[in-house]
Motif scaffolding. Structure first.
Motif, PDB file in Angstrom:
ATOM      1  N   LEU A  23      -8.641  -6.003  26.439  1.00 53.66           N
ATOM      2  CA  LEU A  23      -9.661  -6.856  26.111  1.00 53.66           C
ATOM      3  C   LEU A  23      -9.711  -7.243  24.409  1.00 53.66           C
ATOM      4  CD1 LEU A  23     -12.668  -5.453  27.973  1.00 53.66           C
ATOM      5  CD2 LEU A  23     -11.300  -7.491  28.501  1.00 53.66           C
ATOM      6  N   ARG A  24      -9.839  -8.221  24.205  1.00 56.54           N
ATOM      7  CA  ARG A  24     -10.268  -8.438  22.821  1.00 56.54           C
ATOM      8  C   ARG A  24     -11.941  -8.847  22.579  1.00 56.54           C
ATOM      9  NH1 ARG A  24      -8.045 -13.331  18.780  1.00 56.54           N
ATOM     10  NH2 ARG A  24      -8.652 -12.114  16.765  1.00 56.54           N
ATOM     11  N   LEU A  25     -12.401  -8.043  21.771  1.00 53.13           N
ATOM     12  CA  LEU A  25     -13.804  -8.102  21.880  1.00 53.13           C
ATOM     13  C   LEU A  25     -14.502  -9.673  21.219  1.00 53.13           C
ATOM     14  CD1 LEU A  25     -14.801  -4.690  20.531  1.00 53.13           C
ATOM     15  CD2 LEU A  25     -14.591  -5.397  23.041  1.00 53.13           C
ATOM     16  N   PRO A  26     -15.278 -10.335  21.727  1.00 48.96           N
ATOM     17  CA  PRO A  26     -15.617 -11.785  21.232  1.00 48.96           C
ATOM     18  C   PRO A  26     -16.429 -11.586  19.950  1.00 48.96           C
ATOM     19  CG  PRO A  26     -16.855 -10.975  23.077  1.00 48.96           C
ATOM     20  CD  PRO A  26     -15.819  -9.922  23.202  1.00 48.96           C
ATOM     21  N   ALA A  27     -16.589 -12.694  19.602  1.00 53.75           N
ATOM     22  CA  ALA A  27     -17.653 -12.627  18.365  1.00 53.75           C
ATOM     23  C   ALA A  27     -19.121 -12.531  18.752  1.00 53.75           C
ATOM     24  CB  ALA A  27     -17.655 -14.298  17.826  1.00 53.75           C
ATOM     25  N   PRO A  75     -19.315   1.644  16.632  1.00 56.62           N
ATOM     26  CA  PRO A  75     -19.789   0.329  16.216  1.00 56.62           C
ATOM     27  C   PRO A  75     -18.978  -0.982  16.838  1.00 56.62           C
ATOM     28  CG  PRO A  75     -19.479   1.599  14.459  1.00 56.62           C
ATOM     29  CD  PRO A  75     -18.653   2.395  15.576  1.00 56.62           C
ATOM     30  N   TYR A  76     -19.624  -1.900  17.490  1.00 55.50           N
ATOM     31  CA  TYR A  76     -18.923  -3.090  17.922  1.00 55.50           C
ATOM     32  C   TYR A  76     -18.158  -3.821  16.955  1.00 55.50           C
ATOM     33  CZ  TYR A  76     -18.118  -7.219  20.542  1.00 55.50           C
ATOM     34  OH  TYR A  76     -17.715  -8.199  21.357  1.00 55.50           O
ATOM     35  N   GLU A  77     -16.905  -4.078  16.956  1.00 50.97           N
ATOM     36  CA  GLU A  77     -16.035  -4.756  16.219  1.00 50.97           C
ATOM     37  C   GLU A  77     -15.559  -6.109  16.883  1.00 50.97           C
ATOM     38  OE1 GLU A  77     -12.904  -2.195  14.760  1.00 50.97           O
ATOM     39  OE2 GLU A  77     -14.457  -0.476  14.425  1.00 50.97           O
ATOM     40  N   PRO A  78     -16.269  -7.247  16.460  1.00 54.00           N
ATOM     41  CA  PRO A  78     -15.847  -8.259  16.920  1.00 54.00           C
ATOM     42  C   PRO A  78     -14.142  -8.609  16.583  1.00 54.00           C
ATOM     43  CG  PRO A  78     -17.900  -8.615  16.080  1.00 54.00           C
ATOM     44  CD  PRO A  78     -17.218  -7.353  15.619  1.00 54.00           C
ATOM     45  N   GLY A  79     -13.461  -9.117  17.573  1.00 53.26           N
ATOM     46  CA  GLY A  79     -12.174  -9.305  17.423  1.00 53.26           C
ATOM     47  C   GLY A  79     -11.052  -8.426  17.538  1.00 53.26           C
ATOM     48  N   ALA A  80     -11.767  -6.877  17.664  1.00 53.94           N
ATOM     49  CA  ALA A  80     -10.890  -6.110  17.960  1.00 53.94           C
ATOM     50  C   ALA A  80     -10.518  -5.999  19.358  1.00 53.94           C
ATOM     51  CB  ALA A  80     -11.488  -4.392  17.504  1.00 53.94           C
ATOM     52  N   TYR A  81      -9.123  -5.077  19.452  1.00 54.17           N
ATOM     53  CA  TYR A  81      -8.498  -4.932  20.756  1.00 54.17           C
ATOM     54  C   TYR A  81      -8.726  -3.409  21.438  1.00 54.17           C
ATOM     55  CZ  TYR A  81      -5.727  -9.320  20.155  1.00 54.17           C
ATOM     56  OH  TYR A  81      -5.594 -10.564  20.237  1.00 54.17           O
ATOM     57  N   LEU A  82      -8.882  -3.541  22.563  1.00 51.05           N
ATOM     58  CA  LEU A  82      -8.969  -2.286  23.430  1.00 51.05           C
ATOM     59  C   LEU A  82      -8.017  -2.026  24.685  1.00 51.05           C
ATOM     60  CD1 LEU A  82     -11.241  -2.419  25.798  1.00 51.05           C
ATOM     61  CD2 LEU A  82     -12.835  -2.325  24.012  1.00 51.05           C
ATOM     62  N   TRP A  83      -7.717  -1.132  25.203  1.00 52.89           N
ATOM     63  CA  TRP A  83      -6.912  -1.283  26.505  1.00 52.89           C
ATOM     64  C   TRP A  83      -7.495   0.004  27.269  1.00 52.89           C
ATOM     65  CZ3 TRP A  83      -5.183  -2.000  21.653  1.00 52.89           C
ATOM     66  CH2 TRP A  83      -4.460  -3.083  21.509  1.00 52.89           C
ATOM     67  N   PHE A  84      -7.093  -0.011  28.430  1.00 54.79           N
ATOM     68  CA  PHE A  84      -7.643   1.011  29.566  1.00 54.79           C
ATOM     69  C   PHE A  84      -6.780   0.657  30.775  1.00 54.79           C
ATOM     70  CE2 PHE A  84     -11.139  -1.981  29.890  1.00 54.79           C
ATOM     71  CZ  PHE A  84     -10.894  -2.219  31.259  1.00 54.79           C
TER      72      PHE A  84
END
Length: 340
Positions: A23-27, A75-84
């Motif tokens: 997932l890439r966190l949206p703006a 903290p929420y970081e717009p544009g950051a990536y995460l995986w699971f």
């Protein structure tokens, strides 16, 4: 021109046949999500994933770049990536082999058995052709060029190298592959064949069966030919000129010739996922195309058969799921898969 940000590599360990969710966190210009947990709870609200993602966060199984463990309070970081990796229920083992028809440096063609999904989807993850072939053949970068329904047996093509994937997938997207199927259904002497069937097919998300919409602009076309008859049974060659979901099954049902063993058409019966009796009598028999990588003209033929053609009574009366390949059941001396 706006340049797309290259995603960093996944920090998760490779699991055979299971691709991680990225997932890439949206703006978030309005500041709706002060922390990561709040965003993920909102994203999956009202779905089965809500409880699952909360569990993954608590267990430290949601990772950021470099393998950093992410927590709900981060903290929420717009544009950051995460995986699971998603938690999956245990899958019934599909006890039938996948036969290799052709393999070279670029292309893999296999005979997929009935009941095995082509790619991971829904509850089918490890028990799919893609997952099993990646493991059995040691090809972790294998990709499907197209899909074949879980209940349909026969030829499926895969690209072996990532750099060839687009070329093979484009073959199917641009309809430069001639695919022919065989099917068994009742024989209706009053029905004039061959005939080309055109209709508008729609399949709603979450609904098992597709439907034909009367009067709508056709979006599906199939050629139906009768090859042979045996008593009440007909053996048909089906040539799809488009690729709508369940197209051949819908068109045969619309002709009053539902394919033998179909659990959706004309009536949804929804058998247990591990009930391997009476497989759908539909087989992807041949594929023909010009190889986009090598330029070689190719034609492959399945080595599987449709068991009810040789033993209709046995197919109807089978009570033991067993471990016999249903594509060969009741068909002694089934042909070998070939390239012609």
């Amino acid at each position: 021109m706006r340049r797309r940000t290259q995603a960093p590599p996944s920090p998760l360990p490779q699991v055979a046949g299971i691709d991680p969710v990225r997932l890439r966190l949206p703006a978030d210009p309005d500041g709706r999500w002060p922390d990561l947990g709040g965003y993920l709870a909102a994203r999956y609200a009202g779905t089965r994933g809500a409880e699952s993602i909360a569990h993954l966060l608590r267990a430290g199984r949601v990772l950021g770049p470099g393998g950093r463990v992410l927590r709900a309070q981060d903290p929420y970081e717009p544009g950051a990536y995460l995986w699971f990796h998603r938690d999956m229920e245990p899958e019934p083992v599909v006890p039938f082999p996948i036969r290799v028809v052709h393999r070279d440096a670029h292309l893999l063609v296999v005979d997929k058995p009935h009941f095995l999904a082509t790619t991971p989807r829904g509850s089918h993850i490890t028990q799919t052709a893609l997952a099993r072939l990646r493991t059995e053949l040691g090809l972790p970068e294998l990709s499907p060029a197209h899909r074949l329904d879980r209940l349909t047996a026969g030829l499926v093509m895969f690209s072996i190298r990532p750099e060839d994937r687009g070329a093979y997938q484009l073959l199917f997207q641009e309809r430069r592959v001639l695919k022919q199927y065989e099917a068994l259904a009742r024989h209706d002497p009053a029905l004039a064949l061959p005939r080309t069937v055109r209709s508008h097919i729609e399949k709603a998300r979450g609904v098992m069966a597709a439907v034909e919409v009367p009067g709508a602009q056709p979006n599906a076309e199939s050629l139906v030919e009768l090859l042979d008859t045996k008593g009440e049974l007909g053996r048909y060659r089906l040539t799809p000129h488009t690729g709508r979901t369940h197209q051949l099954r819908v068109h045969m049902n619309g002709l009053g010739l539902p394919i033998l063993g179909d659990p959706l058409y004309p009536q949804v019966t929804d058998p247990a996922p591990d009930d391997y009796r009476r497989p759908l009598q539909l087989l992807a028999r041949t594929v023909s195309f010009t190889d986009p990588v090598t330029g070689v003209a190719r034609r492959f033929e399945s080595g599987l058969g449709l068991g009810a053609w040789e033993d209709l009574a046995g197919w109807r009366g089978s009570e033991d799921p067993g471990h016999e390949d249903p594509g060969h059941a009741g068909r002694p001396g089934a042909r070998q898969p070939t390239e012609l």
